[in-house]
Design a protein around this motif. Structure first.
Motif, mmCIF file in Angstrom:
data_model
loop_
_atom_site.group_PDB
_atom_site.id
_atom_site.type_symbol
_atom_site.label_atom_id
_atom_site.label_comp_id
_atom_site.label_asym_id
_atom_site.label_seq_id
_atom_site.Cartn_x
_atom_site.Cartn_y
_atom_site.Cartn_z
ATOM 1 N N GLU A 121 0.806 -1.231 0.000
ATOM 2 C CA GLU A 121 0.000 0.000 0.000
ATOM 3 C C GLU A 121 0.832 1.272 0.000
ATOM 4 O OE1 GLU A 121 -3.260 2.117 2.910
ATOM 5 O OE2 GLU A 121 -3.459 -0.038 2.531
ATOM 6 N N GLU A 122 1.852 1.350 0.827
ATOM 7 C CA GLU A 122 2.643 2.586 0.897
ATOM 8 C C GLU A 122 3.360 2.862 -0.418
ATOM 9 O OE1 GLU A 122 2.492 4.895 3.233
ATOM 10 O OE2 GLU A 122 0.932 3.590 4.061
ATOM 11 N N ALA A 123 3.924 1.822 -1.016
ATOM 12 C CA ALA A 123 4.601 2.003 -2.303
ATOM 13 C C ALA A 123 3.595 2.380 -3.385
ATOM 14 C CB ALA A 123 5.337 0.719 -2.690
ATOM 15 N N ALA A 124 2.399 1.819 -3.309
ATOM 16 C CA ALA A 124 1.366 2.148 -4.292
ATOM 17 C C ALA A 124 0.969 3.620 -4.197
ATOM 18 C CB ALA A 124 0.149 1.254 -4.096
ATOM 19 N N LYS A 125 0.820 4.108 -2.974
ATOM 20 C CA LYS A 125 0.478 5.529 -2.803
ATOM 21 C C LYS A 125 1.614 6.430 -3.294
ATOM 22 C CE LYS A 125 -0.897 5.003 1.545
ATOM 23 N NZ LYS A 125 -1.479 5.271 2.893
ATOM 24 N N GLU A 126 2.851 6.011 -3.024
ATOM 25 C CA GLU A 126 4.001 6.778 -3.532
ATOM 26 C C GLU A 126 3.996 6.810 -5.059
ATOM 27 O OE1 GLU A 126 6.733 8.451 -2.030
ATOM 28 O OE2 GLU A 126 5.282 8.469 -0.390
ATOM 29 N N TYR A 127 3.664 5.678 -5.661
ATOM 30 C CA TYR A 127 3.595 5.606 -7.126
ATOM 31 C C TYR A 127 2.536 6.564 -7.643
ATOM 32 C CZ TYR A 127 2.833 3.682 -11.800
ATOM 33 O OH TYR A 127 2.693 3.530 -13.165
ATOM 34 N N PHE A 128 1.378 6.613 -7.012
ATOM 35 C CA PHE A 128 0.306 7.529 -7.428
ATOM 36 C C PHE A 128 0.793 8.979 -7.391
ATOM 37 C CE2 PHE A 128 -2.699 4.363 -8.016
ATOM 38 C CZ PHE A 128 -3.994 4.855 -8.170
ATOM 39 N N VAL A 129 1.484 9.325 -6.321
ATOM 40 C CA VAL A 129 1.899 10.723 -6.142
ATOM 41 C C VAL A 129 3.033 11.099 -7.087
ATOM 42 C CG1 VAL A 129 2.912 12.369 -4.520
ATOM 43 C CG2 VAL A 129 1.101 10.810 -3.759
ATOM 44 N N HIS A 130 4.055 10.257 -7.175
ATOM 45 C CA HIS A 130 5.276 10.641 -7.892
ATOM 46 C C HIS A 130 5.293 10.237 -9.365
ATOM 47 C CE1 HIS A 130 7.047 12.113 -4.230
ATOM 48 N NE2 HIS A 130 6.831 10.953 -3.631
ATOM 49 N N ARG A 131 4.544 9.196 -9.738
ATOM 50 C CA ARG A 131 4.563 8.763 -11.134
ATOM 51 C C ARG A 131 3.271 9.076 -11.877
ATOM 52 N NH1 ARG A 131 9.127 8.657 -13.071
ATOM 53 N NH2 ARG A 131 8.772 6.929 -14.509
ATOM 54 N N LEU A 132 2.167 9.184 -11.123
ATOM 55 C CA LEU A 132 0.899 9.531 -11.760
ATOM 56 C C LEU A 132 0.486 10.962 -11.448
ATOM 57 C CD1 LEU A 132 -1.137 6.236 -11.111
ATOM 58 C CD2 LEU A 132 0.297 6.840 -13.079
ATOM 59 N N TYR A 133 1.297 11.655 -10.640
ATOM 60 C CA TYR A 133 1.087 13.063 -10.293
ATOM 61 C C TYR A 133 -0.234 13.305 -9.554
ATOM 62 C CZ TYR A 133 4.986 14.067 -13.500
ATOM 63 O OH TYR A 133 6.213 14.096 -14.121
ATOM 64 N N THR A 134 -0.678 12.316 -8.803
ATOM 65 C CA THR A 134 -1.912 12.434 -8.052
ATOM 66 C C THR A 134 -1.681 13.192 -6.752
ATOM 67 O OG1 THR A 134 -2.539 10.259 -8.912
ATOM 68 C CG2 THR A 134 -3.828 11.100 -7.077
ATOM 69 N N ASP A 135 -2.626 14.036 -6.372
ATOM 70 C CA ASP A 135 -2.556 14.722 -5.093
ATOM 71 C C ASP A 135 -2.522 13.678 -3.972
ATOM 72 O OD1 ASP A 135 -4.187 15.867 -2.597
ATOM 73 O OD2 ASP A 135 -3.307 17.578 -3.657
ATOM 74 N N PRO A 136 -1.691 13.877 -2.934
ATOM 75 C CA PRO A 136 -1.589 12.875 -1.859
ATOM 76 C C PRO A 136 -2.941 12.530 -1.220
ATOM 77 C CG PRO A 136 0.217 14.443 -1.682
ATOM 78 C CD PRO A 136 -0.697 14.961 -2.764
#
Length: 483
Positions: A121-136
């Motif tokens: 989960e933590e790596a997935a959220k990091e991927y969303f933020v840093h690679r998909l540019y999603t707001d945290p």
């Protein structure tokens, strides 16, 4: 606005991402003819050695220009790299940073689930933020919804199905509505309604027989629309009795009746729903402000909402959902917060918060000024997230729509144990859904895959009635799928 693709085929995603920044513009991908006077151009280019994606925006009339490029890392998806460079370029020229980043799909939680399964989960959220540019905050929301959906999806089995029954009639048409529905006040609808209802009951019986013959196990039922409460109390009883007589309910955990608008709900109809086996209903005000209700074409008042909610409790309903829409014309963040607080004070078991989306088939004109209200609408959604969480609700399903104000999301919030399994099964397409009624789509899940085979009913009520024999013949595709 024109998008040119050079050495890539990412047109669909590039078009959808561009519309997140320019929802009021017509975006064309490599058209045969460029419209006269067009002065906004985007170029997305892929080059090799090393594999690189670049994007350029130019508007010579306004002297706007921006470029970005990215070398694609080994194992990365070139289409995602194209999305990132286009996002950077469009953010540069507009000053806008869509909170869902480069994600353009309907189901962001499904993407989150995939990455949670792969890397945690933590790596997935990091991927969303840093690679998909999603707001945290959106990444966190996607993770919470993913976990809630997974708990519900894990209860389904290969032979499980849900049933959708559509009533495509309303008391009047809301300005933002894009569904196929007829106003019951129109002469055509008054003439069509009895024949439609008769054919619908027949289709339910045929569909129930297919379910029994193919060994399907009914898990949930959803009666939607339109507005199902346009049915009379007697028709409501007849409909629900037909559903229960046609299907085996021994494993069914949920029957939702979307009562909908307060101007078509009566205590007699509510009793008919409860006596017919409905254990969950929706009462959908959309706003708790009379002037906005009137502006969007709702022919009821806020007091009517209070009255029907009280009646539903008096009749005995213990699971009530209420809907609100963020971004309605004339609404403000402060006023939306009051509507939200009024709904929370009623203490429904679940609340669904939609973001206004502009559809071509609705009568609401998508002006540039309305789309410019993205920040205001975002404040409304943020307020909903904060206050619902503080009031004991948790998000359990989510989806997004094209051309929503602020490029935001729709989220279902529920108290523990009051989640609608049907909403999750339908939205995540993890279970077969048999569908009856005009415009209904049966979705057959291919066992062991995520592939869906769709069987379409005729779209309009008059087609449904006039071509009913052919529609029933089409149901043979469902039987053949299992045989």
């Amino acid at each position: 606005m024109i998008i040119h693709l050079i050495h890539n085929t990412f047109g669909y995603e590039m078009q959808k991402l561009t519309m997140a920044f320019f929802p009021d513009r017509k975006v064309l991908v490599d058209p045969d003819d460029v419209p006269e006077g067009e002065n906004e151009f985007i170029t997305v280019t892929q080059t090799d050695e090393p594999l690189t994606l670049s994007a350029e925006f130019r508007n010579d009339a306004e002297n706007l220009h921006s470029t970005a490029s990215e070398v694609v890392e080994e194992g990365d998806d070139p289409e995602l790299a194209a999305g990132r460079v286009l996002y950077r370029v469009l953010s540069d020229v507009t000053g806008i940073r869509p909170q869902w980043g480069i994600l353009t799909g309907v189901r962001p939680s499904k993407v989150m689930t995939k990455h949670i399964d792969a890397e945690g989960e933590e790596a997935a959220k990091e991927y969303f933020v840093h690679r998909l540019y999603t707001d945290p905050k959106k990444a966190e929301l996607a993770a919470v919804v993913s976990n809630a959906e997974r708990a519900i999806m894990d209860t389904t089995t290969e032979d499980s199905i849900s049933l959708y029954v559509g009533i495509p009639f309303c008391t009047s048409r809301c300005t933002y509505c894009s569904f196929v529905s007829e106003s019951i006040a129109s002469p055509r609808a008054k003439k069509l309604y009895p024949a439609y209802f008769e054919k619908l009951l027949e289709e339910i019986e045929v569909t129930g027989q297919i379910a029994k013959d193919t060994g399907r196990v009914l898990r949930t039922v959803y009666v939607g629309g339109g507005t199902p409460s346009t049915l009379s109390a007697e028709q409501t009883r007849q409909l629900l009795d037909t559903i229960r007589a046609s299907f085996d309910f021994s494993h069914c955990s949920e029957l939702t009746f979307e009562a909908g608008r307060a101007d078509s709900i009566t205590e007699e109809k509510l009793r008919a729903c409860l006596e017919g086996g409905a254990d969950r209903i929706s009462i959908n005000p959309q706003t708790m402000t009379d002037s906005i209700l009137e502006a969007v074409g709702r022919r009821h008042t806020v007091q009517d909402v209070y009255d029907v909610f009280t009646a539903a409790r008096r009749v005995g309903f213990e699971n009530i959902n209420m809907d609100l829409i963020a971004g309605l014309p004339g609404d403000t963040p402060e006023n939306f917060a009051r509507s939200l607080q009024d709904v929370i004070a009623l203490d429904p078991e679940s609340v669904t918060v939609h973001t206004l989306a502009y559809k071509r088939s609705s009568s609401l004109i998508p002006t540039k000024e309305l789309f410019a209200r993205g920040q205001e609408t975002s404040r409304m959604v943020d307020t909903a997230n904060e206050r619902l969480a503080a009031s004991g609700y948790a998000p359990y399903y989510m989806y997004r729509q094209t051309r929503s104000v602020g490029n935001l999301e729709n989220v279902g919030w529920a108290r523990p144990g009051a989640e609608s399994a049907y909403n999750v099964f339908m939205m995540e397409e993890c279970q077969t859904v048999f569908a009856c009624g005009a415009g209904a789509v049966t979705k057959l899940l291919v066992p062991g895959t995520t592939d869906i085979i769709r069987v379409f009913n005729y779209k309009y009520p008059y087609e449904y009635v006039d071509r009913f024999d052919q529609l029933i013949a089409n149901k043979s595709k469902v039987r053949a799928f299992y045989e």
